[in-house]
Design a protein around this motif. Structure first.
Motif, PDB file in Angstrom:
ATOM      1  N   ALA A  49      -2.032  22.024   4.415  1.00 18.37           N
ATOM      2  CA  ALA A  49      -2.631  21.728   5.723  1.00 18.37           C
ATOM      3  C   ALA A  49      -3.775  20.728   5.646  1.00 18.37           C
ATOM      4  CB  ALA A  49      -3.124  23.025   6.359  1.00 18.37           C
ATOM      5  N   ALA A  50      -3.946  20.084   4.482  1.00 15.77           N
ATOM      6  CA  ALA A  50      -4.948  19.028   4.289  1.00 15.77           C
ATOM      7  C   ALA A  50      -6.378  19.538   4.342  1.00 15.77           C
ATOM      8  CB  ALA A  50      -4.750  17.898   5.305  1.00 15.77           C
ATOM      9  N   GLN A  51      -6.575  20.837   4.122  1.00 10.01           N
ATOM     10  CA  GLN A  51      -7.927  21.381   4.026  1.00 10.01           C
ATOM     11  C   GLN A  51      -8.477  21.266   2.607  1.00 10.01           C
ATOM     12  OE1 GLN A  51      -9.518  22.721   6.958  1.00 10.01           O
ATOM     13  NE2 GLN A  51      -7.745  21.610   7.751  1.00 10.01           N
ATOM     14  N   LEU A  52      -7.586  21.154   1.630  1.00 10.47           N
ATOM     15  CA  LEU A  52      -7.941  20.941   0.230  1.00 10.47           C
ATOM     16  C   LEU A  52      -7.166  19.744  -0.294  1.00 10.47           C
ATOM     17  CD1 LEU A  52      -7.869  24.547  -1.329  1.00 10.47           C
ATOM     18  CD2 LEU A  52      -9.903  23.143  -0.893  1.00 10.47           C
ATOM     19  N   ALA A  53      -7.820  18.954  -1.164  1.00 10.92           N
ATOM     20  CA  ALA A  53      -7.137  17.818  -1.778  1.00 10.92           C
ATOM     21  C   ALA A  53      -6.211  18.318  -2.885  1.00 10.92           C
ATOM     22  CB  ALA A  53      -8.153  16.837  -2.351  1.00 10.92           C
ATOM     23  N   PRO A  54      -5.016  17.749  -3.011  1.00  4.13           N
ATOM     24  CA  PRO A  54      -4.127  18.141  -4.104  1.00  4.13           C
ATOM     25  C   PRO A  54      -4.755  17.829  -5.459  1.00  4.13           C
ATOM     26  CG  PRO A  54      -2.944  16.851  -2.449  1.00  4.13           C
ATOM     27  CD  PRO A  54      -4.410  16.734  -2.126  1.00  4.13           C
ATOM     28  N   GLN A  55      -4.479  18.680  -6.435  1.00  2.19           N
ATOM     29  CA  GLN A  55      -4.903  18.431  -7.806  1.00  2.19           C
ATOM     30  C   GLN A  55      -3.901  17.546  -8.531  1.00  2.19           C
ATOM     31  OE1 GLN A  55      -7.910  19.789  -9.313  1.00  2.19           O
ATOM     32  NE2 GLN A  55      -8.284  20.013  -7.126  1.00  2.19           N
ATOM     33  N   GLY A  56      -2.787  17.307  -7.879  1.00  2.00           N
ATOM     34  CA  GLY A  56      -1.746  16.448  -8.420  1.00  2.00           C
ATOM     35  C   GLY A  56      -0.564  16.454  -7.470  1.00  2.00           C
ATOM     36  N   GLY A  57       0.309  15.454  -7.589  1.00  2.00           N
ATOM     37  CA  GLY A  57       1.456  15.382  -6.705  1.00  2.00           C
ATOM     38  C   GLY A  57       1.062  15.004  -5.283  1.00  2.00           C
ATOM     39  N   THR A  58       1.979  15.193  -4.363  1.00  2.00           N
ATOM     40  CA  THR A  58       1.745  14.784  -2.979  1.00  2.00           C
ATOM     41  C   THR A  58       2.302  15.802  -1.993  1.00  2.00           C
ATOM     42  OG1 THR A  58       3.820  13.513  -2.959  1.00  2.00           O
ATOM     43  CG2 THR A  58       1.784  12.307  -3.484  1.00  2.00           C
ATOM     44  N   ARG A  76      -3.017  16.198  15.476  1.00  2.00           N
ATOM     45  CA  ARG A  76      -1.998  16.202  16.522  1.00  2.00           C
ATOM     46  C   ARG A  76      -0.643  16.655  15.997  1.00  2.00           C
ATOM     47  NH1 ARG A  76      -2.782  11.823  21.119  1.00  2.00           N
ATOM     48  NH2 ARG A  76      -5.061  11.736  21.232  1.00  2.00           N
ATOM     49  N   LYS A  77      -0.516  16.721  14.696  1.00  2.00           N
ATOM     50  CA  LYS A  77       0.749  17.120  14.096  1.00  2.00           C
ATOM     51  C   LYS A  77       0.714  18.509  13.485  1.00  2.00           C
ATOM     52  CE  LYS A  77       3.058  12.742  13.032  1.00  2.00           C
ATOM     53  NZ  LYS A  77       4.358  13.156  13.606  1.00  2.00           N
ATOM     54  N   MET A  78      -0.456  18.967  13.022  1.00  2.00           N
ATOM     55  CA  MET A  78      -0.518  20.251  12.333  1.00  2.00           C
ATOM     56  C   MET A  78      -1.730  21.055  12.761  1.00  2.00           C
ATOM     57  SD  MET A  78      -1.893  19.296   8.496  1.00  2.00           S
ATOM     58  CE  MET A  78      -0.304  18.706   7.971  1.00  2.00           C
ATOM     59  N   ALA A  79      -1.572  22.373  12.678  1.00  2.00           N
ATOM     60  CA  ALA A  79      -2.678  23.286  12.977  1.00  2.00           C
ATOM     61  C   ALA A  79      -2.670  24.389  11.940  1.00  2.00           C
ATOM     62  CB  ALA A  79      -2.528  23.869  14.380  1.00  2.00           C
ATOM     63  N   LEU A  80      -3.864  24.845  11.577  1.00  2.00           N
ATOM     64  CA  LEU A  80      -4.036  25.913  10.595  1.00  2.00           C
ATOM     65  C   LEU A  80      -4.792  27.057  11.230  1.00  2.00           C
ATOM     66  CD1 LEU A  80      -4.070  27.069   7.651  1.00  2.00           C
ATOM     67  CD2 LEU A  80      -6.214  25.791   7.325  1.00  2.00           C
ATOM     68  N   GLU A 158       3.266  20.110  15.519  1.00  5.41           N
ATOM     69  CA  GLU A 158       4.667  20.081  15.119  1.00  5.41           C
ATOM     70  C   GLU A 158       4.900  21.017  13.940  1.00  5.41           C
ATOM     71  OE1 GLU A 158       5.502  15.971  14.431  1.00  5.41           O
ATOM     72  OE2 GLU A 158       5.412  15.462  16.568  1.00  5.41           O
ATOM     73  N   ILE A 159       3.823  21.332  13.215  1.00 11.40           N
ATOM     74  CA  ILE A 159       3.886  22.330  12.162  1.00 11.40           C
ATOM     75  C   ILE A 159       2.649  23.210  12.251  1.00 11.40           C
ATOM     76  CG2 ILE A 159       2.839  20.771  10.438  1.00 11.40           C
ATOM     77  CD1 ILE A 159       4.611  22.239   8.333  1.00 11.40           C
ATOM     78  N   LEU A 160       2.861  24.507  12.102  1.00  9.50           N
ATOM     79  CA  LEU A 160       1.783  25.493  12.247  1.00  9.50           C
ATOM     80  C   LEU A 160       1.685  26.299  10.957  1.00  9.50           C
ATOM     81  CD1 LEU A 160      -0.280  27.083  13.940  1.00  9.50           C
ATOM     82  CD2 LEU A 160       1.636  28.394  14.899  1.00  9.50           C
ATOM     83  N   PHE A 161       0.471  26.343  10.378  1.00  6.25           N
ATOM     84  CA  PHE A 161       0.201  27.123   9.177  1.00  6.25           C
ATOM     85  C   PHE A 161      -0.609  28.358   9.577  1.00  6.25           C
ATOM     86  CE2 PHE A 161       0.493  22.692   7.849  1.00  6.25           C
ATOM     87  CZ  PHE A 161       1.361  22.748   6.777  1.00  6.25           C
ATOM     88  N   LEU A 162      -0.204  29.521   9.089  1.00 13.02           N
ATOM     89  CA  LEU A 162      -0.914  30.755   9.402  1.00 13.02           C
ATOM     90  C   LEU A 162      -1.117  31.544   8.122  1.00 13.02           C
ATOM     91  CD1 LEU A 162       1.708  30.524  11.710  1.00 13.02           C
ATOM     92  CD2 LEU A 162      -0.017  31.848  12.917  1.00 13.02           C
ATOM     93  N   ASP A 163      -2.379  31.766   7.777  1.00 11.95           N
ATOM     94  CA  ASP A 163      -2.727  32.499   6.565  1.00 11.95           C
ATOM     95  C   ASP A 163      -3.030  33.948   6.933  1.00 11.95           C
ATOM     96  OD1 ASP A 163      -3.320  33.133   3.968  1.00 11.95           O
ATOM     97  OD2 ASP A 163      -5.238  32.092   3.920  1.00 11.95           O
ATOM     98  N   GLU A 164      -2.120  34.846   6.577  1.00 10.21           N
ATOM     99  CA  GLU A 164      -2.250  36.269   6.880  1.00 10.21           C
ATOM    100  C   GLU A 164      -2.581  36.512   8.359  1.00 10.21           C
ATOM    101  OE1 GLU A 164      -4.653  38.465   4.123  1.00 10.21           O
ATOM    102  OE2 GLU A 164      -4.190  37.100   2.480  1.00 10.21           O
ATOM    103  N   PRO A 165      -1.736  36.045   9.266  1.00 11.83           N
ATOM    104  CA  PRO A 165      -2.056  36.145  10.699  1.00 11.83           C
ATOM    105  C   PRO A 165      -2.029  37.563  11.246  1.00 11.83           C
ATOM    106  CG  PRO A 165       0.203  35.409  10.401  1.00 11.83           C
ATOM    107  CD  PRO A 165      -0.415  35.430   9.038  1.00 11.83           C
ATOM    108  N   THR A 166      -1.438  38.507  10.512  1.00 15.44           N
ATOM    109  CA  THR A 166      -1.375  39.880  11.021  1.00 15.44           C
ATOM    110  C   THR A 166      -2.610  40.705  10.668  1.00 15.44           C
ATOM    111  OG1 THR A 166      -0.116  40.484   9.043  1.00 15.44           O
ATOM    112  CG2 THR A 166       1.141  39.947  11.023  1.00 15.44           C
TER     113      THR A 166
END
Length: 280
Positions: A49-58, A76-80, A158-166
């Motif tokens: 979700a672009a909150q952390l920079a990758p340590q490698g790869g893309t 506009r494309k993603m939400a966390l 267009e993409i939604l990330f949910l970390d332990e939403p329950t």
């Protein structure tokens, strides 16, 4: 077609925690991350979700590296959505949800009538419209989860990330959340990636599963394969006794067979009625 793709991704803080991650999520699909505490699910989620920079790869989003998107374009494309921890001052639930519209409001952050409609629609969707005017710090944890989900929804991602939403939700709240996520995926064609600890919910909700452990991250798995007894025991380092205690044994095969009556098949089992039918 893949919408969000991890390409030989490494994630972590200062040094890689997990490496060589490769999987992809599609729009209209619910992809669930499962695995033990501390395995890196949240770290992986925040990197996607672009909150952390990758340590490698893309990480590729809609065919392009995340790095080419401006923060506003990404928003506009993603939400966390993450479990709520920070306190706010004199902020209503409407104001918290309305933060999801900031990518659309311009520099001054002034909500248009359309923006306000989107916020109210999102609050209605998550059954939180009745608390729109209440202080966000004076509602229950479960209600806060609803408002945070509304904030993500009105962002129109267009993409939604949910970390332990329950987290903090009661049984009814969990059922409502699952229904909302299914609607977002199927009706709005949203790609959804979430982490869950409740394996029964994950099994019912997911279209695909990725298993995360300190030994690595799996490829995309089918729901059937991911929740096989052997895989769950291996993933959580669970003994057969512990597995049986939590999930029980598989149901024994039922004694039943079929007889033909005209052009129909009648199923027969232990009951006296079906036994009589078979005898006839």
């Amino acid at each position: 077609m893949s919408y969000c793709e991890a390409n030989d991704l490494a994630v972590g803080y200062n040094s890689p925690l997990l490496e060589h991650i490769k999987f992809a999520a599609e729009r209209g699909q619910i992809l669930t991350l499962i695995g033990p505490n501390g395995a890196g699910k949240s770290t992986l989620m925040k990197t996607l979700a672009a909150q952390l920079a990758p340590q490698g790869g893309t990480v590729l989003l809609d065919g392009q590296s995340l790095s080419v998107y401006s923060p506003n374009a990404r928003a506009r494309k993603m939400a966390l959505m993450v479990p709520h921890t920070n306190r706010t001052e004199l902020t209503t639930c409407f104001d918290v949800a309305a933060a999801g519209r900031y990518p659309y409001t311009g520099r001054l952050g002034i909500l248009s009538e359309e923006d306000k409609k989107q916020v109210f629609d999102a609050l209605h969707l998550v059954n939180a419209a009745d608390i729109a005017d209440r202080d966000f710090d004076k509602i229950s944890d479960g209600q806060r989860q609803r408002v945070l989900l509304a904030r993500a929804v009105c962002q129109e991602p267009e993409i939604l990330f949910l970390d332990e939403p329950t987290s903090f939700l009661d049984v009814k709240g969990k059922a409502e959340l699952m229904t909302i996520l299914r609607r977002l995926a199927k009706e709005k064609n949203t790609a959804i990636i979430l982490s869950l600890h409740e394996l029964d919910l994950a099994q019912k909700l997911s279209d695909a599963v990725v298993c995360v452990s300190l030994s690595g991250v799996s490829d995309i798995m089918t729901v059937k394969d991911a929740f096989q007894k052997e895989n769950i025991q291996k993933l959580y380092k669970m003994s057969a006794e512990e597995y049986t205690f939590l999930f029980g044994e598989k149901e024994p095969p039922k004694f039943e067979h079929y007889i033909r009556s005209g052009q129909k098949l009648l199923r027969c089992g232990y009951t006296t009625g079906t036994c009589a039918a078979l005898g006839a």
